[in-house]
Motif scaffolding. Structure first.
Motif, PDB file in Angstrom:
ATOM      1  N   GLU A 481       0.789  -1.396  -0.081  1.00  0.00           N
ATOM      2  CA  GLU A 481       0.001   0.020  -0.076  1.00  0.00           C
ATOM      3  C   GLU A 481       0.942   1.373  -0.073  1.00  0.00           C
ATOM      4  N   ILE A 482       1.955   1.454   1.071  1.00  0.00           N
ATOM      5  CA  ILE A 482       2.764   2.568   1.043  1.00  0.00           C
ATOM      6  C   ILE A 482       3.737   2.888  -0.190  1.00  0.00           C
ATOM      7  N   LEU A 510       4.134  -6.789   6.220  1.00  0.00           N
ATOM      8  CA  LEU A 510       4.332  -5.658   6.969  1.00  0.00           C
ATOM      9  C   LEU A 510       5.600  -5.270   7.069  1.00  0.00           C
ATOM     10  N   ILE A 511       5.990  -4.010   7.401  1.00  0.00           N
ATOM     11  CA  ILE A 511       7.144  -3.510   7.777  1.00  0.00           C
ATOM     12  C   ILE A 511       7.057  -2.715   9.103  1.00  0.00           C
ATOM     13  N   PHE A 512       7.867  -2.470   9.788  1.00  0.00           N
ATOM     14  CA  PHE A 512       7.916  -1.715  11.129  1.00  0.00           C
ATOM     15  C   PHE A 512       8.802  -0.383  10.729  1.00  0.00           C
ATOM     16  N   ALA A 513       7.980   0.836  10.325  1.00  0.00           N
ATOM     17  CA  ALA A 513       8.509   2.163   9.919  1.00  0.00           C
ATOM     18  C   ALA A 513       7.583   3.254  10.341  1.00  0.00           C
ATOM     19  N   ASP A 514       8.098   4.205   9.984  1.00  0.00           N
ATOM     20  CA  ASP A 514       7.394   5.593   9.879  1.00  0.00           C
ATOM     21  C   ASP A 514       6.661   6.089   8.627  1.00  0.00           C
ATOM     22  N   ARG A 515       5.357   6.090   8.592  1.00  0.00           N
ATOM     23  CA  ARG A 515       4.706   6.320   7.461  1.00  0.00           C
ATOM     24  C   ARG A 515       5.054   7.412   6.466  1.00  0.00           C
ATOM     25  N   ASN A 516       5.166   8.556   7.224  1.00  0.00           N
ATOM     26  CA  ASN A 516       5.728   9.887   6.385  1.00  0.00           C
ATOM     27  C   ASN A 516       6.906   9.708   5.611  1.00  0.00           C
TER      28      ASN A 516
END
Length: 627
Positions: A481-482, A510-516
């Motif tokens: 999605e991102i 899935l990843i573990f991160a900051d969206r922006n």
């Protein structure tokens, strides 16, 4: 899926028993014969080999021959290593190393160091294994033992391949091949042919890789070595998987498994089943892929891959502790001897006491002087370190300032000149131009405004980053999605150049991160790929999961590529030089600087691989998701 096709095999343990014992007796001849028999069965009948090695060990202990005890331990360790029992292998190697150090046998010590390197290689601790191989190579070169030099050079090559240092690895394996060819050691030649083939495979030169694998396969076939044939067939299956020759993958992986079963080489079976899992997944035969994945997991468990590397460290610590205890025992024994000597010389006791007091006083004064000097030196070193940090920070600040003014004075100025120039033409002579000409002027003004806006956006984001005003909010994010959202703003640029962007990402990753910030990272890398990919080019965005649970996101293009020198200064603000794209697109060079900073803030990694004239591959590596 990541392709695993690199195998490690040591031939060293069959060579070191050539060392001669000056005191030849009936028992030592029996021991040598037992070791030779064990080595003849080590690759195809491990149980028989273990019987001969244990017999050699028992007889060596009976006659108290430390040299042969050490050699027996080493050979048993090699047997356990070949059958995937790394913890047992290291235990025997350490026992052999300890005895070889006691008897000061450098050749035997080198063999043990070499084989300990093999264990760490199997534990994926490649840097540590490289250190042991190089220590072994040093001792072999001092002893001028060509077999040992060739074997350790070969395994140095293995470790360097695992560390992605392909050109350096090629030098060591070529050196090893030359020595083995001189000695007419076909097994060593075959191993190096296979190694060099693997190097060319990773250098994306499949034709050369195939040639060297074929040479290795021919030699192993002539040698009738099922172990060697299992290795090289496994590697060929990995190469064919890279080439997407799926029927060949199945053929060679099956051959590798059959030969591996003959020698009980579980680790080779594991790699071959991994390739079968991957090929059936690529063929969308998910039933077969699942079948082979279950076998792969089952064999991996049998191989004791769940054993912690901590167990190995504990064994080493135990060995080092025992070594120190022995040294302390020797010191205590020496002290006792000194006491007895003093008691026998009571007539000069007072003299020695006075002398001792004088020496103690002198040592105390010397110690205090050295201690003060050390404190002063430490203080100076700390001051020097702080000054260096300040100098580095100042240099970075100056580079940042220079970059900032460069952007304002040049990169921002040019688009504004275009905007002002074209708007002045329209304003001063609007009726004098045709509608087509006015549309052209308006389009150029719009393009310049878009470029200026993107530059300002990057500039403001960069400025916020420099002031630590950007806060990251780590969370579990759907990677597909991102990625699609990050690519969308640049889709028009790709369309204008008729560039095909393909996305191949599992919707469940899935990843573990900051969206922006991670959206900015992906967007900047894709935009950079569009910029340097020619018309009708291709960009492939795909993701995979590594064995350690990490997620790799690739942005791979068919663009102009980069030299190694360009890659090394790609993310350095004081060395970046913005280059124009294949359609003369401009930029500031800030996009990749921001990308690197944001990747670090997300506790991720970024790797760049590129070949000039063929394209680039930007790889972002994320940690596994947090529950």
């Amino acid at each position: 899926m990541k392709i695993i096709s690199l195998f490690l095999a040591s031939v060293l343990f069959i060579n070191i028993t050539l060392a001669q014992n000056n005191n030849i007796t009936t028992d030592t001849l029996k021991i040598k014969k037992l070791l030779e028999n064990g080595n003849s069965y080590i690759n195809n009948k491990p149980d028989t080999a273990l019987f001969y090695f244990n017999s050699a060990l028992n007889l060596s202990k009976k006659i108290n021959s430390k040299k042969f005890i050490s050699e027996s331990f080493k050979n048993i360790g090699s047997l356990y290593w070949l059958t995937g029992k790394n913890d047992k292998a290291l235990e025997y190697y350490l026992n052999a190393l300890k005895i070889s150090e006691e008897i000061d046998n450098k050749v035997l010590e080198a063999a043990c160091l070499h084989n300990i390197g093999n264990v760490y290689y199997n534990q994926n601790e490649y840097q540590k294994s490289l250190g042991y191989y190089k220590k072994a190579l040093f001792f072999f070169e001092k002893s001028n033992l060509e077999n040992g030099i060739a074997s350790s050079s070969c395994n140095v090559g293995f470790a360097l391949i695992a560390l992605y240092k392909y050109d350096e690895a090629l030098k060591f394996n070529t050196k090893s091949l030359e020595i083995y060819s001189k000695l007419n050691n076909k097994e060593g030649m075959a191993l190096n042919y296979m190694n060099i083939g693997t190097i060319f495979m990773y250098k994306n030169q499949p034709d050369f890789a195939s040639q060297y694998y074929d040479l290795a396969l021919k030699l192993y076939t002539d040698l009738k070595s099922p172990y060697g044939m299992a290795l090289v067939n496994g590697n060929i299956s990995g190469l064919r998987l890279l080439q997407k020759k799926y029927s060949d993958v199945i053929k060679y992986a099956t051959l590798s498994i059959n030969y591996a079963k003959e020698t009980e080489a579980l680790f080779i079976e594991v790699k071959a089943y991994e390739n079968l899992t991957a090929v059936y997944d690529s063929l969308r035969d998910y039933k077969s892929s699942l079948k082979y994945m279950k076998i792969f997991i089952q064999l991996s468990d049998s191989l004791s891959k769940n054993e912690s590397a901590q167990n190995i460290e504990e064994l080493q610590d135990k060995y080092e502790l025992e070594k120190r205890e022995n040294e302390n025992f020797e010191l205590l024994a020496n002290n006792q001897i000194q006491k007895l000597a003093i008691e026998k010389q009571r007539n000069v006791r007072n003299f020695f006491i006075a002398l001792s007091l004088f020496i103690v006083g002198l040592l105390t004064i010397t110690y205090k002087s050295l201690h003060e000097k050390k404190k002063i030196n430490n203080h100076l070193e700390e001051q020097k370190r702080l000054i260096q940090i300040q100098a580095d920070n100042l240099s970075k600040a100056n580079a940042t300032k220079d970059k900032f003014f460069s952007i304002i004075s040049h990169d921002l100025k040019n688009p504004f000149n275009a905007i002002l120039g074209f708007s002045e033409l329209i304003n001063s002579n609007y009726d004098g131009y045709t509608d087509e000409k006015r549309k052209y002027f308006i389009q150029e003004i719009n393009n310049s405004a878009q470029i200026t806006y993107k530059m300002l956006q990057n500039l403001l984001t960069w400025a916020m980053s420099q002031r630590n005003e950007i806060k990251v909010n780590m969370e579990n994010i759907n990677l597909l999605e991102i990625t699609e959202n990050a690519i969308n703003p640049y889709a028009r640029n790709a369309t204008n150049k008729n560039i095909e962007i393909s996305t191949n990402i599992d919707k469940n990753i899935l990843i573990f991160a900051d969206r922006n910030t991670i959206s900015t990272v992906i967007g900047n890398i894709v935009n950079n790929a569009i910029k340097f990919t020619p018309i009708d080019g291709k960009i492939n965005v795909f993701a995979s999961k590594t064995e350690t649970g990490k997620i790799e996101l690739h942005v791979s293009d068919t663009g102009v590529g980069m030299s190694q020198a360009t890659i090394e200064k790609l993310f350095k603000i004081d060395q970046t030089n913005s280059q124009r794209g294949t359609n003369d697109e401009s930029g500031t060079g800030l996009g990749l600087i921001l990308t690197y900073e944001f990747v670090l803030q997300n506790k991720a990694e970024i790797i760049v691989k590129s070949i000039e004239g063929k394209g680039s591959d930007f790889i972002i590596i994320f940690d596994e998701i947090k529950s």
